[in-house]
Design a protein around this motif. Sequence first.
Motif, PDB file in Angstrom:
ATOM      1  N   UNK A 347       0.864  -1.154   0.003  1.00 15.76           N
ATOM      2  CA  UNK A 347      -0.196   0.016   0.024  1.00 15.76           C
ATOM      3  C   UNK A 347       0.843   1.311   0.106  1.00 15.76           C
ATOM      4  N   UNK A 348       1.971   1.314   0.815  1.00 17.53           N
ATOM      5  CA  UNK A 348       2.910   2.470   0.799  1.00 17.53           C
ATOM      6  C   UNK A 348       3.606   2.824  -0.693  1.00 17.53           C
ATOM      7  N   UNK A 375      -5.225  -4.689  -4.858  1.00 19.41           N
ATOM      8  CA  UNK A 375      -4.750  -3.176  -4.422  1.00 19.41           C
ATOM      9  C   UNK A 375      -4.768  -2.383  -5.760  1.00 19.41           C
ATOM     10  N   UNK A 376      -4.318  -3.018  -6.786  1.00 24.39           N
ATOM     11  CA  UNK A 376      -4.236  -2.224  -8.137  1.00 24.39           C
ATOM     12  C   UNK A 376      -5.544  -1.899  -8.840  1.00 24.39           C
ATOM     13  N   UNK A 584      13.193   5.455  -5.725  1.00 24.83           N
ATOM     14  CA  UNK A 584      13.200   5.413  -4.089  1.00 24.83           C
ATOM     15  C   UNK A 584      14.234   4.584  -3.575  1.00 24.83           C
ATOM     16  N   UNK A 585      14.556   5.140  -2.307  1.00 22.48           N
ATOM     17  CA  UNK A 585      15.460   4.327  -1.585  1.00 22.48           C
ATOM     18  C   UNK A 585      15.061   3.147  -1.178  1.00 22.48           C
ATOM     19  N   UNK A 586      15.650   2.097  -0.451  1.00 21.13           N
ATOM     20  CA  UNK A 586      14.999   0.860  -0.086  1.00 21.13           C
ATOM     21  C   UNK A 586      14.087   0.913   0.918  1.00 21.13           C
ATOM     22  N   UNK A 587      13.988   2.237   1.668  1.00 22.37           N
ATOM     23  CA  UNK A 587      12.973   2.512   2.846  1.00 22.37           C
ATOM     24  C   UNK A 587      12.123   3.180   2.059  1.00 22.37           C
ATOM     25  N   UNK A 588      11.932   3.490   0.815  1.00 18.31           N
ATOM     26  CA  UNK A 588      10.892   4.253   0.127  1.00 18.31           C
ATOM     27  C   UNK A 588      10.962   5.863   0.286  1.00 18.31           C
ATOM     28  N   UNK A 690      -7.868  12.425  -1.022  1.00 21.81           N
ATOM     29  CA  UNK A 690      -8.094  11.013  -1.662  1.00 21.81           C
ATOM     30  C   UNK A 690      -7.065   9.907  -0.784  1.00 21.81           C
ATOM     31  N   UNK A 691      -7.704   8.753  -1.247  1.00 25.68           N
ATOM     32  CA  UNK A 691      -6.784   7.724  -0.448  1.00 25.68           C
ATOM     33  C   UNK A 691      -5.430   7.796  -0.427  1.00 25.68           C
ATOM     34  N   UNK A 692      -4.761   8.558  -1.222  1.00 25.01           N
ATOM     35  CA  UNK A 692      -3.134   8.547  -1.413  1.00 25.01           C
ATOM     36  C   UNK A 692      -2.801  10.157  -1.025  1.00 25.01           C
TER      37      UNK A 692
END
Length: 1014
Positions: A347-348, A375-376, A584-588, A690-692
């Motif tokens: 989700x993130x 989710x998509x 993005x970095x590994x931690x997003x 919005x949801x995001x």
Amino acid sequence: MELNREWENLSCLHIGRLPARASYIPYESAMTARTGKRGRSPHVQTLNGNWKFRYYRSVREVDSHFYETETDVSGWDDLIVPSCWQTNGYDQLHYTNVNYPIPYDPPFVPDDNPAGTYVRDFNLPEAWTKKQTRIVFEGVNACFYLWVNGRFVGYSQGSRIPAEFDLTPFVAAGRNRLAVLVLKWCDGTYLEDQDVWRFSGIYRDVYLLSRDNTHIRDVFNQPLLSDDLSEGKLRSEIETTGSLTIQAELRDPAGKLIGQKEAQIDGKGAMELDVPQPQLWNAEQPRLYELILTAGQEVLRFRVGFKKVEITDGIFRINGRAVKLKGVNRHDSHPELGQTIPVNHMIADLKLMKRHNINTIRTSHYPNDPKFLDLCDEFGFYIIDEADLECHGVTRTGELEAGAFHKLSNNPDWKEAFVERAVRMVERDKNHASVIIWSMGNESGYGDNHIAMAEWTKARDASRLVHYEGADPRYYSNSDTSCLDLDSRMYPSVKEIERYALDENSTKPLFLCEYSHAMGNGPGDLQDYWNVIYRYPKLMGGCVWEWCDHGIAAETPDGQRYYAYGGDFGDQPNDRNFCIDGLVFPDRRPHTGLLELKQVIAPVLIEAEDVAQGRFRVLNRYDFSNLSHLAVSWKLEQEGDVLQQGRSGLLTAAPGETEIISLPYDLTVAQEEGTGPLTLTCSVRQQLDTPWAEEGYEIAFYQFELPGATSALAHEKLQSEEYAGFMTIDEQDGMLTVRGFDFEHVFDLKKGMPQQVSKHGVPLLASLARFNIWRAPMDNDMNIRKEWEAAGLDHAAMKVYRSHWEQKPDASVEIHVDFSLASYIFEPFVRGNAVWTVGVSGEIQLKVHAEVRENLPFLPRFGLELTMPKGTEEIEYYGYGPHESYIDKRASVRKGKYLLSVDDMFENYVMPQETGSRYGTEWAIASTVQGMGLKFTAAQPFSFQALHYTAEDLTAAQHTYELKRRPETIVTLDYQMSGTGSGSCGPQLAEPYRFTEKSFDFELTIQPIFKEEE
């Protein structure tokens, strides 16, 4: 334990595994089904959790009785399922891109084949024994054997596709024992050579299903639309295990019941429900209908999206409209868990993509977890669903054998293994609205086996398109590509895709399945690609490589955390940091490259109609949505100070249409406020949550220079005769000291550079200044870097031929220096003349004329590097920000006045490299927090950088923990720096972004200041 080495037998892809089917969970009611929570279904029992585990370096060492019910496993390790065993300390963490991790000897794998044995005891309710019991493994890498209560159940391979078995004959009420043997390698390993860390184990969910003795086995929901899209019909092809009465209910996206039907199906049948005036699904408006199928004690729920995917006149369309795919490639990747991906992590990812205007995901290079596609469907993404198929390592045999890349794809012995991977993907995911294209894998050559995959797929599902980039006709011109609906390319140049668009013989739309390689500091060519993609209807967009850096969270012995990459664990062969290639970095945390992508693919474009009158054109680049959910807020600034601001009314333009807006700023008032350029910033923002993203979230921005703006460089301190009277000059042993009213500057005449600059006795340089042509190579410099180093550019040093000084009639002092920059072995790269002029108020003006040697590669940069003392931590500048920018990577920065720390200027890439430059700076100040420092201005905007690292520091370090932060601040003022591009995998840096000038002039002014006195 009798194993027949099925893992090396191409004629045995499974034993006892049930046929592939659509992903679904049976529930007891529509209400519980709507929760989407498996644990709320009485027909589901999770087997996730602690299992007993034992790792073996070779399958030959496995205890032959481990699966027997009386085997004592109490002394075994505990291992959470799902997980990858490498992230839990077992086996070898290993990253390789193209190369196979094993000898190329298909279908055989090494005899020392690492293995893991898993044992799990579970209880089965009495009621379950009256029904059928199934077990589903959603992902096991690479193959596995299954026993229940000591009896052999089956075998399966295919790492990223579910395997389901019937356990009914093997289980009983009460305590049961499940035993699984997982092997690291099998013949399927030759088809799973993706550019990833090589993980093993039961890494996705495992669960039991209790099924009615007669039940729905499979469902294929086919939303059908009339040619004008005004009428719809839902045709559900249903397969049962016997005669079964089925009730169907269909609800619209608002939950209103619009149709119901009952049918008796015995084996195979279909149910149809009419849908008048269907609400269509697309990524911008993901409208989902709900289909509830009730049969016996089971309720199945499916989300259904009505859409039409087609190609007409060479143009890719969804629901009749030409659509641009603004996508990314995404691997399953987690810095701690490997390929085991929690739902919240999915989700993130999706929220972050939505916030950055991304509408498409290519599941590179295998089907993702089925929950991800759920989710998509809901969030609204177009999915290119890719088969778990890549045999890239075959290319390594090409040095010995022509046509080697096609050895497996043309070998009939592998045909069933190829086709099965398409079958299992399509059957699992066929009901997902988000899937618009089926992809037949990646980088596996092209031959009859791929054609068989594509033909089966088109026969099974005609509602979607079929893609495979490996059939690029530039490489395989004699191959039959009629089974493929798209032409596809990896990393073409902008010129190449424009040639395709203009080629009348190219009748298919072009999809860039991978482009604009985002490794490290990049990509720097996004705007150029999208200028062309928007221009030509035949270009349908593409997917940036790739979404995230695949770093493994690690720690040095002294406790420094960092992200590891290939080779950091002794893994061989490895491709080092080629897995650190994301937006993005590994931690997003977003890289600046993601911010660049967001702006370049923004769904709204604002252009000037009449700036003086405040009139602007707003182009709606959404494919289906009008702009009523957006408004424009604006502000008028003068050197970063806000003079006026406001907000437009809501926008109204329909998809693809333009509207004119008027912004009520008053230029006459603005021009009376002071000097300096006037900059208008228009920010397009959401008007609702919005949801995001929250209300007010910025979708895009645009800036305009307004008439009547004056230069920000006009703020020169007036000189006076009074100051001139304090000028004194002293030369001793080649050191020239120039003193004035409140300053003292020291020049080293032998080295041709300032040694010290001071004001009110405060030293503002920590060491000798220098000219610099080297930058720490970016990942995207990996090819040109070889040329730079071969030419000696990484060791450039300054030679002073002559220097002399004179005092001018106005009391200023000029120091003339003839110099060159060269390295050992080589002729000088640059020859030039520098004139340093010290004014009576302490400012230092530098004028450089330089000539660059012919037959050199383009230069990384040319600039002046200053080392400022410890405590120089405050950076203020007027230019583009707030983050780094380069000549070809600046769509996401905006002009303004910024106050940052030196650490804020630094982008801490997993692999240290050139970072933090600010393109187009008009003035900058580096100072202490008390404001004591240097101000820099130039005749033309310049690139500005302030870091606690030199270019050499960044070049030498291979990981972030190897960087030793200097207490001094390294300031670089560049006449020009070459761009970033995406040459780590894509085309080399485009000509307009290369520093190729052979003769240039550079002017710069350095002013010692105390900011509070300015």
